[in-house]
Write an enzyme that holds these catalytic residues in place. Structure first.
Site, PDB file in Angstrom:
ATOM      1  N   TYR A 131     -19.151 -23.575  27.299  1.00  0.00           N
ATOM      2  CA  TYR A 131     -20.098 -22.906  26.417  1.00  0.00           C
ATOM      3  C   TYR A 131     -20.757 -23.932  25.481  1.00  0.00           C
ATOM      4  O   TYR A 131     -20.070 -24.601  24.704  1.00  0.00           O
ATOM      5  CB  TYR A 131     -19.292 -21.876  25.641  1.00  0.00           C
ATOM      6  N   ILE A 174     -12.479 -14.204  24.859  1.00  0.00           N
ATOM      7  CA  ILE A 174     -13.428 -13.175  24.424  1.00  0.00           C
ATOM      8  C   ILE A 174     -14.039 -12.362  25.557  1.00  0.00           C
ATOM      9  O   ILE A 174     -14.689 -11.357  25.323  1.00  0.00           O
ATOM     10  CB  ILE A 174     -14.558 -13.749  23.542  1.00  0.00           C
ATOM     11  N   ASP A 203      -9.725 -19.155  24.355  1.00  0.00           N
ATOM     12  CA  ASP A 203     -10.787 -18.256  23.942  1.00  0.00           C
ATOM     13  C   ASP A 203     -10.857 -17.166  25.004  1.00  0.00           C
ATOM     14  O   ASP A 203     -11.324 -17.409  26.124  1.00  0.00           O
ATOM     15  CB  ASP A 203     -12.098 -19.047  23.858  1.00  0.00           C
ATOM     16  N   LYS A 239     -18.367  -9.421  23.288  1.00  0.00           N
ATOM     17  CA  LYS A 239     -18.637  -9.403  24.722  1.00  0.00           C
ATOM     18  C   LYS A 239     -17.991  -8.182  25.369  1.00  0.00           C
ATOM     19  O   LYS A 239     -18.627  -7.457  26.124  1.00  0.00           O
ATOM     20  CB  LYS A 239     -18.092 -10.675  25.377  1.00  0.00           C
TER      21      LYS A 239
END
Lengths: 481, 496
Positions: free
Chosen positions: B154, B241, B239, B278
């Site tokens: 990302y 998410i 992470d 998300k």
């Protein structure tokens, strides 16, 4: 298998230092309150919370507005059509209507004497986040900011902890009502130079926390001249702007720079919030307003770390653009604060307790120097412990605000109803009365070693050994549902 | 307001304010501009640019709206809920509303196969996952320390993890040859390189499910990672998410692995980042969560959360919503179904025109393989192709290089931020593009065979002809990342 979670090699220096300030010896009042919170009927002998600068006097006005304006919520039938767009909205510019609303309210809180450009409004995670963000933009680790004392204790965390910036106090004294003098500024600046610390600016709260006073025009102009001469920044935390309930009226830095010529506006920055003026700390509305384009731009990128919830932006956009409401709110809020202030300070005066003359804020700066055994901070701490444990009021000792003179205490009065104020005053009255009796007795038995049965009335210095104390905005504050 | 960093700024302002480490001045901003200037609308602007660079989940918001209609008490603004207004408006305790933490813990558990439960006391708020990631870096690393990070990753990690923290990111290169899986070898190599360069590695950060790959890690890989960081006694930040963009039965969370390995793994090294942006499609609410198995990190993180608490109004709403078991179950089930269906339709549509995507089961995007459309396997060609896709195909997609992918030719395409019709339009445009490209290729080959000395000039700009490519890459004056490193593009505005 046991593993240590506390290995200082494992975590960052920031995580293992005490710079957040919460382990400082000022956290006892909160504990006392938490363990034994006052309630008018359920716990009438509990500790009354007077250490939290909250504005609970005008929330009914906001509730009323909300009831009349269901569209302001994305959850109500009428407002639901906005739901999808709002929940997806994560643009760090913020909702335009929100910024416009805030700009208008900021102007209103300054009597309409200045206007604010919505494009300079940058969001942050409460004033807490706004202050930190400005430090990140203006100073490198190791750089210093001058801050007049007494000052808001959490500045130590907000301005220094993760930024690595140093705070250099500018001493203010009771002899001139704690006003900031040019001499004190220059002295602090020179000391920094000698210590090889790069001073990047001055930061102050106006209206002042904990003093409750506003800066006069001369002082403000003097400050601007000072920072402009040295080409350093001036950060004005104006989060109590709309709590000015009496004369002299509030003069914002934004007004001053309009009046003065040849000032480098790139040095001027304002921190704002709705936590105090409107009494909405839960909504985390922090605002950074800078006259410096680069700072606005950079701050906006940083605001990603603490944007205001779009749900909240939407609500406030609606509320703050209702001019009729905001006019009424600002006026009524000030009236209520004025009344409360008068009620409280008058009550104190009747018992011979003076407060610094103030015209703003949600608190008084109480002068208890005459109650100190000795003019020392140890005595101040002793007195404080007595006030917490026996008088059962959680007030904040001046030393927690880095005041250079012992004996001053900040007492908050806007986070309770009238009845509770009366109870608090009653307790203080009793305490002062008992103390006077003790004084008389002590004088009578001057030559005897008097041992009094009222242990609470002796300012025993061994009591100043409290292990944990908490910042005025306690992490331990819970909603009392 | 045009902002330029002035000459005097570098003296006046901090280094942070005058460096470019926020990442927004990188040459990846063109797609956003193109979209902003000419946004697609099915009726008003059917030839506009379709936004496929924004990883948003818009497929299941109707379910949330429906719940809200039925539960007016969840709002402090409704007649039914306004009695809670005062208490909520003054609630600023950095522990967060207990019912909010409980509800989030419950939701996290449910989206992870129900095999682990989360302790509400370990839940720390932050300003979105953006804030959560930064907060963890402040807790775990000093300026100059480094975190290993598998590529592709990302783009905004550059800002979130490095900018104000001054932490370094050291890529762990992953390759298409094994579907970009993280190998022990690559990890060790990255670690050794850091040692040689005298850089102190404090941990490894992964995103699982992956952005941009959309893949989830299998149990074996996760165990390998845990063993690796445990051996070296460095941190592992996961992470997660995109956890609930995968059907819950298919997702193995690090918390499950930690539970299995607890006898020989130092839990204090494990930290999870979560968010509702998300999984639920609520990025505007800024709900970031740090979940750490390290008591000190929880404690310190909680103090730091003051810089980015979740609005109490929002906490209150979500506390109500996420403690509704029936709703949560239904939402998770339906949402993952819709995502799977959309993913399926999209990848199938691509396959039909010969475009492969990396096989994936999560995320809000596909990792599209356009390597064969590159004339040469170079990043210049990738940028050239990208320019064509933006300007001619009119799709804002994100080139692999913006994700620090090691191999050119990969593109991330988001599919969950639009309705079915728009997806059909997008697929049609891609089909047209590919077909024209094939025709042109045929023409090229024929003509080259006929006349090798002639410089071919094609009428359609969609051909990845070297001349055309070069022209295109030099013609755009300002470039903004199509997948903006800023996931919430400064350009995205609410279209009320």
């Amino acid at each position: 298998m046991e593993f240590e979670s506390g290995n200082s090699q494992l975590l960052s220096k920031i995580a293992t230092s005490d710079q957040h300030g919460e382990n400082s010896p000022y956290f006892d009042g909160w504990k006392a309150y938490d363990n034994d919170p006052f309630h008018p009927t359920q716990n009438p002998r509990g500790v009354i919370q007077m250490g939290l600068a909250e504005n609970q006097l005008s929330l009914d006005l906001i509730e009323e507005w909300i009831k009349k304006n269901p569209r302001a919520s994305i959850c109500n039938g009428e407002g639901l059509h906005a739901f999808k767009n709002i929940v997806l909205f994560q643009d760090y510019h913020g909702l335009p209507q929100f910024r416009n609303g805030v700009a208008k309210f900021m102007a209103k809180a300054r009597g309409g004497r200045v206007s604010f450009d919505p494009d300079r409004i940058v969001m942050a995670g409460g004033a807490t986040g706004a202050n930190e963000m400005l430090m990140f933009c203006l100073a490198d680790p190791g750089d210093g900011f001058l801050v007049p004392s007494p000052y808001y204790p959490a500045f130590n965390r907000d301005l220094r902890w993760r930024t690595g910036v140093q705070l250099l106090p500018v001493m203010c004294q009771s002899s001139n009502n704690f006003q900031i003098t040019k001499q004190a500024l220059e002295e602090a600046y020179q000391n920094a130079q000698k210590a090889n610390i790069k001073v990047k600016g001055v930061i102050l709260a106006n209206p002042s926390n904990p003093l409750g006073t506003t800066l006069d025009r001369t002082t403000l102009r003097s400050l601007v001249t000072f920072i402009n001469d040295k080409q350093i920044h001036l950060v004005c935390d104006e989060i109590y702007a709309a709590t000015v309930f009496g004369g002299p009226s509030f003069i914002s830095i934004s007004e001053i720079i309009e009046e003065m010529e040849s000032i480098n506006r790139d040095l001027i920055h304002i921190v704002y919030s709705l936590s105090k003026d409107m009494g909405l700390p839960g909504l985390r509305v922090g605002i950074m307003y800078s006259y410096n384009n680069t700072v606005v731009n950079c701050g906006r990128k940083m605001s990603s770390f603490g944007l205001v919830s779009s749900q909240t932006q939407h609500l406030l956009a609606s509320m703050l653009s209702d001019q009729e409401f905001t006019d009424k709110f600002v006026l009524e809020n000030c009236t209520r604060l004025a009344n409360r202030h008068e009620m409280f300070t008058q009550g104190l005066e009747e018992m011979g307790i003076r407060c610094l003359k103030s015209n703003a804020g949600l608190f008084c700066w109480m002068d208890l120097r005459h109650l100190l055994k000795e003019p020392t901070f140890e005595s101040e701490m002793s007195l404080w412990r007595v006030i917490i444990s026996d008088v059962k009021l959680n007030v904040s000792p001046g030393s927690s605000f880095h005041c250079c003179e012992p004996g001053w205490f900040r007492v908050c009065f806007a986070n309770m109803d009238d009845e509770t104020v009366k109870v608090a005053l009653g307790r203080i009255r009793m305490f002062v009365g008992q103390r006077k009796d003790v004084e008389v007795q002590v004088k009578k038995s001057w030559h005897r070693n008097l041992r009094l049965s009222f242990s609470s009335l002796i300012y025993d210095e061994t009591m100043a050994s409290s292990p944990r104390i908490m910042s005025p905005h306690s992490p331990l504050v819970r909603a009392t549902t | 307001m045009k902002m330029e960093v002035k000459n005097g700024d570098s003296q006046l302002l901090s280094k942070l304010a005058t460096n470019n480490e926020h990442g927004e001045n990188s040459p990846y901003f063109d797609g956003w501009k193109a979209y902003e200037n000419n946004p697609f609308h099915p009726t008003k602007n059917p030839n506009g640019v379709i936004q496929m660079g924004l990883a948003e989940n818009q497929l299941s918001l109707d379910l949330i709206e429906e719940w809200i209609k039925k539960n007016p008490r969840a709002s402090i603004c409704s007649p039914e809920g306004v009695n809670a207004f005062k208490d909520i408006a003054i609630f600023q305790d950095y522990h967060g509303l207990p019912e909010f933490r409980n509800a989030v813990a419950n939701f996290m558990g449910k989206s992870r196969r129900g095999k682990v439960s989360f302790d509400p006391e370990r839940i720390v708020m932050a300003g979105g996952a953006t804030g959560a990631n930064e907060l963890l870096m402040f807790c775990l690393a000093d300026p100059g320390d480094a975190f290993l990070i598998p590529t592709p990753y990302y783009p905004a990690f550059h800002r979130d993890l490095r900018w104000r923290t001054r932490v370094q990111l050291l890529p762990v290169v992953c390759e298409s040859s094994n579907n970009f899986q993280i190998t022990k070898k690559a990890l060790e190599e990255a670690y050794e390189n850091a040692q040689k360069a005298n850089i102190k590695v404090k941990g490894l950060i992964i995103t699982n499910p992956s952005n941009p790959l959309g893949t989830t890690m299998d149990r074996a890989t996760l165990r390998t990672l845990v063993t690796f960081i445990n051996d070296k006694q460095i941190h592992l930040v996961c992470d997660e998410i995109y956890a609930a963009t995968v059907h819950s039965l298919d997702f193995v969370s690090i918390s499950e692995v930690v539970q299995e390995m607890e006898d020989y793994c130092n839990r204090s090294l494990i930290h999870v980042v979560y968010s509702l942006s998300k999984d639920m499609g609520l990025p505007g609410f800024r709900v970031g969560i740090v979940y750490s198995y390290n008591d000190i990190v929880v404690n310190i993180g909680r103090k730091m959360s003051s810089f980015g608490l979740v609005s109490s109004q929002t906490q209150h709403l979500l506390a109500s919503m996420l403690s509704d078991e029936e709703f949560v179950n239904e939402f998770l089930s339906e949402s993952t179904k819709r995502l799977a269906s959309r993913r399926g339709s999209f990848t199938k549509g691509l396959e039909q025109v010969g475009i492969r995507c990396l096989e994936s089961n999560g995320g809000l995007f596909c990792w599209m393989d356009l390597r064969k459309l590159l004339k040469k396997p170079t990043f210049e060609d990738e940028m050239g192709l990208w320019s064509v896709i933006i300007n001619d195909v009119k799709l804002n997609v994100s080139p692999g290089s913006s994700f620090h992918c090691h191999e050119p030719g990969w593109f991330r395409v988001c599919f969950a931020n639009m309705d079915d019709e728009t997806m059909v339009v997008a697929l049609r445009r891609i089909r047209n593009f590919v077909e024209k490209g094939e025709d042109a290729e045929v023409i090229t080959v024929k003509k080259q065979n006929k006349a090798c000395q002639k410089t071919l000039s094609l009428s359609t700009s969609q051909i990845c002809d070297e001349n055309v490519t070069m022209t295109l890459s030099y013609s755009s004056p300002r470039v903004i990342s199509p997948h903006s490193p800023i996931p919430h593009s400064p350009m995205v505005r609410a279209r009320t």
